[in-house]
Design a protein around this motif. Structure first.
Motif, PDB file in Angstrom:
ATOM      1  N   UNK A 166     -13.193  10.691  -4.673  1.00 21.18           N
ATOM      2  CA  UNK A 166     -13.435   9.160  -3.368  1.00 21.18           C
ATOM      3  C   UNK A 166     -13.682  10.286  -2.483  1.00 21.18           C
ATOM      4  N   UNK A 167     -15.102   9.974  -1.963  1.00 21.51           N
ATOM      5  CA  UNK A 167     -15.870  10.576  -0.117  1.00 21.51           C
ATOM      6  C   UNK A 167     -13.889  11.307   0.312  1.00 21.51           C
ATOM      7  N   UNK A 168     -14.497  12.362   1.219  1.00 23.41           N
ATOM      8  CA  UNK A 168     -12.992  12.507   1.522  1.00 23.41           C
ATOM      9  C   UNK A 168     -13.342  11.893   3.630  1.00 23.41           C
ATOM     10  N   UNK A 169     -12.348  11.595   4.263  1.00 18.84           N
ATOM     11  CA  UNK A 169     -12.970  10.728   5.117  1.00 18.84           C
ATOM     12  C   UNK A 169     -12.011  12.501   6.896  1.00 18.84           C
ATOM     13  N   UNK A 170     -11.833  13.219   5.788  1.00 16.59           N
ATOM     14  CA  UNK A 170     -11.425  13.742   7.077  1.00 16.59           C
ATOM     15  C   UNK A 170     -11.862  15.184   6.571  1.00 16.59           C
ATOM     16  N   UNK A 171     -11.186  16.194   6.905  1.00 14.39           N
ATOM     17  CA  UNK A 171     -11.384  17.699   6.065  1.00 14.39           C
ATOM     18  C   UNK A 171      -9.708  18.518   5.799  1.00 14.39           C
ATOM     19  N   UNK A 172     -10.859  20.085   5.693  1.00 18.87           N
ATOM     20  CA  UNK A 172      -9.676  21.362   5.998  1.00 18.87           C
ATOM     21  C   UNK A 172     -10.303  22.180   6.856  1.00 18.87           C
ATOM     22  N   UNK A 173      -9.337  23.135   7.798  1.00 21.77           N
ATOM     23  CA  UNK A 173      -9.021  23.391   8.890  1.00 21.77           C
ATOM     24  C   UNK A 173      -8.538  24.337   7.961  1.00 21.77           C
ATOM     25  N   UNK A 174      -9.309  26.194   8.491  1.00 22.40           N
ATOM     26  CA  UNK A 174      -8.916  26.476   7.809  1.00 22.40           C
ATOM     27  C   UNK A 174      -8.585  27.886   9.075  1.00 22.40           C
ATOM     28  N   UNK A 175      -7.216  28.529   9.051  1.00 18.13           N
ATOM     29  CA  UNK A 175      -6.293  28.881  10.262  1.00 18.13           C
ATOM     30  C   UNK A 175      -5.754  29.988  10.450  1.00 18.13           C
TER      31      UNK A 175
END
Length: 444
Positions: free
Chosen positions: A2-11
Motif C-alpha cells: 500500500x502506498x505510504x502517506x508519510x515517511x521515515x526520518x533518519x536521526x
C-alpha cells in the motif's frame, strides 16, 4: 504494498565530517530504499546541508541553529552546543580551572545565562520540529555513540534525545533506537534523560553487549536487544582502486586520533597527546626504514587531519624521511573515498572504532589501539582480540610485536574475518525486517 502517506526520518548527530558515522547513514538509507521502495526519506542531523549534499535526502537540524559559529572542541567530530566565547570569558575559565569548584559554578552560571537568552529560539525550534515529525511515521535513531554525555554534559546529547523522544510521542511517530552505542554516562541528570528517552521508544537495540549492560546499570528496565553496528550492512562497491605503487611492498594504513588533544578531547592533556603522536611517528618511522608503505588516513576529517599534520611534521624532522614519497596522505573527503583507500591497503593500524570496523568490512587485518571498551568488543567478535592494544598501555615495542604477528598470519586473519562477516550482515537484515515489518503494519 500500500502506498505510504508519510515517511521515515533518519536521526543522529551526523553531518560533522565523521566518515564512520556517514557510512552508517549511507547503510541505513540504502537498506531502507531496498526494503521499502518508494518511501520518502528525510534526515535529522547537526548539519542538514551536509547531510542533504552527501546523501541526497531532505534534511533538518536536530538542535536549534546558533547565530554564531560553534566552537570545535568535540567528541567524534561533534561540536559543542555553546557558541564561541569571547576572549575575556575564555581567560576567566582558564584561571578558574585551577579551582575546580569555582570553575564548575562559573560554567553552570554561563550555561544558565545562555539557556535563558536562547529560550525563545528553543521554543520556536521545538514547535518546528514537532510539525516536521507529524509528517514522519518512523524516527530511526541510527547507530553510533548516541547515548553518552562525555562532551557537553546532560544538555548536549541526553537533552537532545529526550526532547526528540517527547516530540515523537506527541506527534505519534514511532521511535526506534537501532544498534546504538552507549557511554560514558556520568551525570545523574544525563542518566534520567536517557532513561526517559529510551522508555518512550517502541524499539531499542545496542551495537554491543557492553552498551546494553551500561544502560541496564543506570536503571533502565525496558526490553532491549543487541545487534551489530549498522556499518556492517553497508553496500560496498566491488571496484578496487590501486592508489599505491607496488614498489611500497605492503601498504600499512595508520588511522590516528586526537587523544587528549586540547583542540578536541573534553579533558586535554598535552603530555599524553604528545606521547601518543610520538609513539605513532616512531612506529611509522620503523615501518619506513623497512620499506613498508605508510598511508596516514582520517575517519574524522576535521579532527584527525590535525593529528596527521603533527605526526607528519615529526617524521619530516627525521633526515631519513625528508624526501617526498616515503609516506603518503590519501585525499579522503567522503566515506566512499575512505572505503576505496582502505581497500587498497594491506594492513591497518587504527585508533578509531570505525577505522577498525571498516577495515574488517573490507577483509583487512587490523591492529586496534583502543581507547574504549567498544573497540575490544568489536575485535573479540571478529576473533581478533589478540591484536587489540589498550591506548593506555601502548608502547612502540608492543605494536611492532603485534605487527610482526599479524603480518605472518594475515591470510588466516582474513579468512576468519570473512567467515564472521555474513552472520553480522544476516543479523542486521533480520533487524531491518523486524522494524520495517512493524512499520508496514502501522501504516496500512
Amino acid at each position: 504494498m500500500t502506498p505510504l502517506e508519510k515517511g521515515i526520518g533518519v536521526f543522529g548527530h551526523y553531518g560533522n565530517q565523521n566518515l564512520g558515522d556517514e557510512a552508517i547513514i549511507a547503510a541505513v538509507i540504502h537498506n531502507t530504499k531496498r526494503l521499502l521502495p518508494g518511501i520518502r526519506l528525510c534526515g535529522f542531523s547537526i548539519n542538514p546541508q551536509d547531510t542533504q549534499a552527501k546523501h541526497g535526502i531532505e534534511a533538518f537540524p536536530v538542535r536549534q541553529p546558533r547565530a554564531s559559529t560553534p566552537s570545535f572542541n568535540q567528541n567524534n567530530g561533534h561540536e559543542n552546543l555553546l557558541p564561541n566565547e569571547d576572549d575575556a570569558i575564555v581567560r576567566i575559565k582558564r584561571m578558574l580551572k585551577k579551582i575546580p569548584l569555582f570553575a564548575s559554578m562559573f560554567d553552570w552560571v554561563m550555561r544558565a545565562f545562555k539557556a535563558c537568552a536562547n529560550m525563545p529560539g528553543e521554543l520556536r525550534f521545538i514547535w518546528q520540529s514537532y510539525q516536521r515529525l507529524r509528517s514522519i511515521d518512523l524516527l530511526f535513531v541510527a547507530g553510533s555513540g548516541q547515548l553518552f554525555d562525555g562532551w557537553g554534559g546532560p544538555w548536549s546529547y541526553p537533552y537532545t534525545l529526550f526532547k526528540w523522544a517527547v516530540l515523537a510521542k506527541l506527534a505519534k511517530t514511532k521511535l526506534c533506537f537501532v544498534s546504538v552505542g552507549a557511554g560514558p554516562i556520568r551525570s545523574p541528570l544525563s542518566k534520567l534523560l536517557i532513561r526517559q528517552a529510551l522508555s518512550l521508544a517502541e524499539y531499542r537495540s545496542f551495537r554491543d553487549a557492553s552498551s546494553e549492560r551500561l544502560i541496564k546499570s543506570i536503571g533502565f528496565k525496558g526490553e532491549t536487544r543487541v545487534f551489530p553496528d549498522l556499518a556492517y550492512s553497508l553496500h560496498l562497491n566491488s571496484k578496487r582502486n590501486e592508489f599505491y605503487p607496488s614498489t611500497y611492498g605492503l601498504m600499512v594504513g595508520i588511522n590516528p586520533i586526537p587523544y587528549y588533544d586540547l583542540r578536541y578531547w573534553d579533558v586535554s592533556n598535552p603530555e599524553v597527546y604528545r606521547d601518543y603522536i610520538e609513539k605513532v611517528a616512531a612506529f611509522a618511522s620503523w615501518l619506513l626504514e623497512r620499506n613498508y608503505g605508510v598511508a596516514f588516513f582520517p575517519t574524522q576529517l576535521r579532527a584527525d587531519n590535525l593529528v596527521i599534520d603533527d605526526i607528519m611534521n615529526i617524521l619530516k624532522r627525521k633526515p631519513q624521511h625528508e624526501s617526498e614519497g616515503k609516506f603518503v596522505r590519501p585525499d579522503i573527503k567522503t566515506s566512499d573515498d575512505l572505503l576505496q583507500h582502505i581497500a587498497a591497503m594491506d594492513i591497518v593500524i587504527a585508533t578509531r572504532f570505525h577505522g577498525v570496523l571498516l577495515s574488517y568490512l573490507l577483509s583487512k587485518p587490523a591492529i586496534g589501539i583502543g581507547y574504549a571498551q567498544k573497540t575490544r568488543d568489536l575485535m573479540a567478535n571478529m576473533a581478533q582480540v589478540n591484536y587489540f592494544i589498550s591506548i593506555n598501555e601502548f608502547e612502540v615495542s608492543t605494536l611492532i610485536e603485534r605487527f610482526f604477528s599479524l603480518v605472518s598470519s594475515a591470510q588466516r586473519a582474513r579468512i576468519e574475518i570473512e567467515r564472521r562477516l555474513p552472520p553480522f550482515r544476516a543479523a542486521l537484515e533480520s533487524q531491518y525486517h523486524i522494524i520495517f515489518d512493524g512499520f508496514r503494519r502501522a501504516t496500512r
